[in-house]
Design a protein around this motif. Structure first.
Motif, PDB file in Angstrom:
ATOM      1  N   LEU A  43       0.831  -1.202   0.000  1.00  0.00           N
ATOM      2  CA  LEU A  43       0.000   0.000   0.000  1.00  0.00           C
ATOM      3  C   LEU A  43       0.865   1.250   0.000  1.00  0.00           C
ATOM      4  CD1 LEU A  43      -2.740   1.366   0.144  1.00  0.00           C
ATOM      5  CD2 LEU A  43      -2.686   1.103   2.636  1.00  0.00           C
ATOM      6  N   LEU A  44       1.923   1.262   0.791  1.00  0.00           N
ATOM      7  CA  LEU A  44       2.804   2.427   0.837  1.00  0.00           C
ATOM      8  C   LEU A  44       3.442   2.671  -0.526  1.00  0.00           C
ATOM      9  CD1 LEU A  44       3.731   4.333   3.236  1.00  0.00           C
ATOM     10  CD2 LEU A  44       5.921   3.168   3.024  1.00  0.00           C
ATOM     11  N   HIS A  45       3.864   1.606  -1.205  1.00  0.00           N
ATOM     12  CA  HIS A  45       4.475   1.748  -2.524  1.00  0.00           C
ATOM     13  C   HIS A  45       3.475   2.302  -3.543  1.00  0.00           C
ATOM     14  CE1 HIS A  45       7.735  -1.468  -1.497  1.00  0.00           C
ATOM     15  NE2 HIS A  45       7.961  -0.303  -0.933  1.00  0.00           N
ATOM     16  N   LEU A  46       2.222   1.904  -3.430  1.00  0.00           N
ATOM     17  CA  LEU A  46       1.203   2.448  -4.336  1.00  0.00           C
ATOM     18  C   LEU A  46       0.988   3.936  -4.066  1.00  0.00           C
ATOM     19  CD1 LEU A  46      -1.516  -0.381  -4.323  1.00  0.00           C
ATOM     20  CD2 LEU A  46       0.258   0.042  -6.027  1.00  0.00           C
ATOM     21  N   LEU A  47       0.878   4.303  -2.794  1.00  0.00           N
ATOM     22  CA  LEU A  47       0.643   5.704  -2.445  1.00  0.00           C
ATOM     23  C   LEU A  47       1.799   6.593  -2.866  1.00  0.00           C
ATOM     24  CD1 LEU A  47      -0.860   5.272   1.147  1.00  0.00           C
ATOM     25  CD2 LEU A  47      -2.093   5.813  -0.959  1.00  0.00           C
ATOM     26  N   GLY A  48       3.012   6.042  -2.842  1.00  0.00           N
ATOM     27  CA  GLY A  48       4.189   6.819  -3.211  1.00  0.00           C
ATOM     28  C   GLY A  48       4.522   6.773  -4.684  1.00  0.00           C
ATOM     29  N   GLY A  49       3.699   6.110  -5.492  1.00  0.00           N
ATOM     30  CA  GLY A  49       3.976   6.036  -6.922  1.00  0.00           C
ATOM     31  C   GLY A  49       5.161   5.161  -7.263  1.00  0.00           C
ATOM     32  N   LEU A  50       5.543   4.261  -6.347  1.00  0.00           N
ATOM     33  CA  LEU A  50       6.634   3.332  -6.610  1.00  0.00           C
ATOM     34  C   LEU A  50       6.123   2.061  -7.290  1.00  0.00           C
ATOM     35  CD1 LEU A  50       8.513   3.660  -3.207  1.00  0.00           C
ATOM     36  CD2 LEU A  50       9.191   4.672  -5.394  1.00  0.00           C
ATOM     37  N   GLY A 110      -8.625  -0.956  -9.531  1.00  0.00           N
ATOM     38  CA  GLY A 110      -9.055   0.172  -8.727  1.00  0.00           C
ATOM     39  C   GLY A 110      -8.445   1.481  -9.197  1.00  0.00           C
ATOM     40  N   GLU A 111      -8.698   2.531  -8.451  1.00  0.00           N
ATOM     41  CA  GLU A 111      -8.230   3.875  -8.798  1.00  0.00           C
ATOM     42  C   GLU A 111      -7.564   4.511  -7.599  1.00  0.00           C
ATOM     43  OE1 GLU A 111     -10.223   7.347 -11.158  1.00  0.00           O
ATOM     44  OE2 GLU A 111     -11.625   5.659 -11.163  1.00  0.00           O
ATOM     45  N   LEU A 112      -6.537   5.289  -7.850  1.00  0.00           N
ATOM     46  CA  LEU A 112      -5.822   5.978  -6.774  1.00  0.00           C
ATOM     47  C   LEU A 112      -5.549   7.417  -7.189  1.00  0.00           C
ATOM     48  CD1 LEU A 112      -4.398   6.002  -4.051  1.00  0.00           C
ATOM     49  CD2 LEU A 112      -2.345   5.125  -5.182  1.00  0.00           C
ATOM     50  N   TRP A 113      -6.157   8.342  -6.453  1.00  0.00           N
ATOM     51  CA  TRP A 113      -5.923   9.770  -6.642  1.00  0.00           C
ATOM     52  C   TRP A 113      -5.113  10.285  -5.462  1.00  0.00           C
ATOM     53  CZ3 TRP A 113      -8.015  12.689 -10.745  1.00  0.00           C
ATOM     54  CH2 TRP A 113      -8.911  11.996 -11.577  1.00  0.00           C
ATOM     55  N   VAL A 114      -4.022  10.960  -5.753  1.00  0.00           N
ATOM     56  CA  VAL A 114      -3.195  11.570  -4.705  1.00  0.00           C
ATOM     57  C   VAL A 114      -2.886  12.998  -5.124  1.00  0.00           C
ATOM     58  CG1 VAL A 114      -1.089  11.429  -3.334  1.00  0.00           C
ATOM     59  CG2 VAL A 114      -2.162   9.328  -4.161  1.00  0.00           C
ATOM     60  N   ALA A 115      -3.175  13.946  -4.240  1.00  0.00           N
ATOM     61  CA  ALA A 115      -2.948  15.372  -4.526  1.00  0.00           C
ATOM     62  C   ALA A 115      -3.605  15.783  -5.844  1.00  0.00           C
ATOM     63  CB  ALA A 115      -1.454  15.678  -4.542  1.00  0.00           C
ATOM     64  N   GLY A 116      -4.819  15.267  -6.071  1.00  0.00           N
ATOM     65  CA  GLY A 116      -5.587  15.659  -7.249  1.00  0.00           C
ATOM     66  C   GLY A 116      -5.174  14.996  -8.538  1.00  0.00           C
ATOM     67  N   THR A 117      -4.276  14.015  -8.479  1.00  0.00           N
ATOM     68  CA  THR A 117      -3.765  13.360  -9.680  1.00  0.00           C
ATOM     69  C   THR A 117      -4.141  11.886  -9.679  1.00  0.00           C
ATOM     70  OG1 THR A 117      -1.879  14.870  -9.839  1.00  0.00           O
ATOM     71  CG2 THR A 117      -1.688  12.771 -10.994  1.00  0.00           C
ATOM     72  N   ASN A 118      -4.661  11.428 -10.810  1.00  0.00           N
ATOM     73  CA  ASN A 118      -4.916  10.004 -11.002  1.00  0.00           C
ATOM     74  C   ASN A 118      -3.595   9.364 -11.414  1.00  0.00           C
ATOM     75  OD1 ASN A 118      -5.750   7.461 -11.673  1.00  0.00           O
ATOM     76  ND2 ASN A 118      -7.145   8.087 -13.305  1.00  0.00           N
ATOM     77  N   LEU A 119      -2.972   8.608 -10.508  1.00  0.00           N
ATOM     78  CA  LEU A 119      -1.623   8.109 -10.760  1.00  0.00           C
ATOM     79  C   LEU A 119      -1.569   7.163 -11.952  1.00  0.00           C
ATOM     80  CD1 LEU A 119      -0.086   7.567  -7.218  1.00  0.00           C
ATOM     81  CD2 LEU A 119      -0.369   9.649  -8.560  1.00  0.00           C
ATOM     82  N   ALA A 120      -2.666   6.468 -12.229  1.00  0.00           N
ATOM     83  CA  ALA A 120      -2.678   5.536 -13.354  1.00  0.00           C
ATOM     84  C   ALA A 120      -2.556   6.250 -14.695  1.00  0.00           C
ATOM     85  CB  ALA A 120      -3.958   4.698 -13.337  1.00  0.00           C
ATOM     86  N   ALA A 121      -2.875   7.540 -14.725  1.00  0.00           N
ATOM     87  CA  ALA A 121      -2.843   8.289 -15.976  1.00  0.00           C
ATOM     88  C   ALA A 121      -1.459   8.832 -16.307  1.00  0.00           C
ATOM     89  CB  ALA A 121      -3.843   9.451 -15.903  1.00  0.00           C
TER      90      ALA A 121
END
Length: 234
Positions: free
Chosen positions: A56-63, A69-80
């Motif tokens: 989970l930490l690696h996903l949140l950090g973009g590692l 599923g979908e993950l938005w961090v600081a307004g950004t969809n990391l998958a995009a």
């Protein structure tokens, strides 16, 4: 799905899943994990070894990237994001604090803290030294600026690691078992420091094996076998 737009919302995880292929079949690390974290929250992610905390930490950090599923961090969809864009995003948005400090042993303390600024390239080069010294002073280790990390105590190295994590003023600090190599006094001091960062407006996510109350933590997300316990999902 709609883009999250609340000003206070920093992380919006929606039904995250992560699988890793192996010779014996897919290994499921995370399944159906959903939660939100606001700016300025200090959150602990707890669970036994193999529960999915590091994934989970690696996903949140973009590692790493989710399998579903979908993950938005600081307004950004990391998958995009492309890999190059994700690297730049990570340098700007995330500060990492690791259990084993991960300071470069051949660089001085000051050079370690200046390095993220040089890699991101958004701060005038002439300001790097003064900004790094100010961070070290804020954390009480400015007197170590010209020393190599190996000559410092564990508590001092971890404070330098926090200074490095703050170098590019990221809104999110991810701390992976940061007290694991510290004695109880230094561990308490570090947790108080992380709590103060959250109080100043940064979100802090602390991964830990500890299930007892962690000083300063406002909310606990408990993982078990890759699933978030329902009571901790909000």
């Amino acid at each position: 799905m709609d883009t999250p737009h609340q000003e206070s919302l920093l992380i919006d995880a929606r039904d995250l899943g992560r699988r890793y292929p192996s010779a014996a079949g897919d290994v499921v690390a995370l399944t159906g994990v959903s939660f939100r974290i606001s700016r300025g929250e200090f959150v602990a992610v707890v669970g036994a070894s193999g529960s999915g905390k590091s994934t989970l930490l690696h996903l949140l950090g973009g590692l790493d990237r989710p399998s579903s599923g979908e993950l938005w961090v600081a307004g950004t969809n990391l998958a995009a994001l492309s890999e190059q864009a994700l690297t730049q995003w990570r340098a700007r948005q995330i500060g990492f604090v690791f259990q084993f400090f991960q300071l470069l042993p051949t660089l001085t303390v000051l050079e370690n803290v200046m390095l993220p600024m040089a890699l991101l390239g958004e701060w005038p080069r002439s300001s790097h030294r003064s900004r790094a010294l100010a961070l070290l002073d804020q954390l009480g280790v400015s007197h170590t600026a010209d020393r190599l990390p190996g000559t410092l105590s564990g508590g001092q190295q971890q404070r330098v690691a926090v200074a490095r994590a703050l170098a590019n003023e990221p809104p999110l600090i991810l701390a992976d078992e940061p007290t694991g190599n510290l004695d109880s006094r230094n561990a308490t001091t570090l947790l108080e420091l992380l709590a103060s960062l959250a109080a100043a407006g940064r979100s802090v996510i602390l991964v830990t094996h500890e299930r007892h109350h962690v000083p300063g933590v406002q909310r606990v997300l408990a993982l078990s076998d890759g699933r978030l316990l329902p009571s901790d999902a909000t």
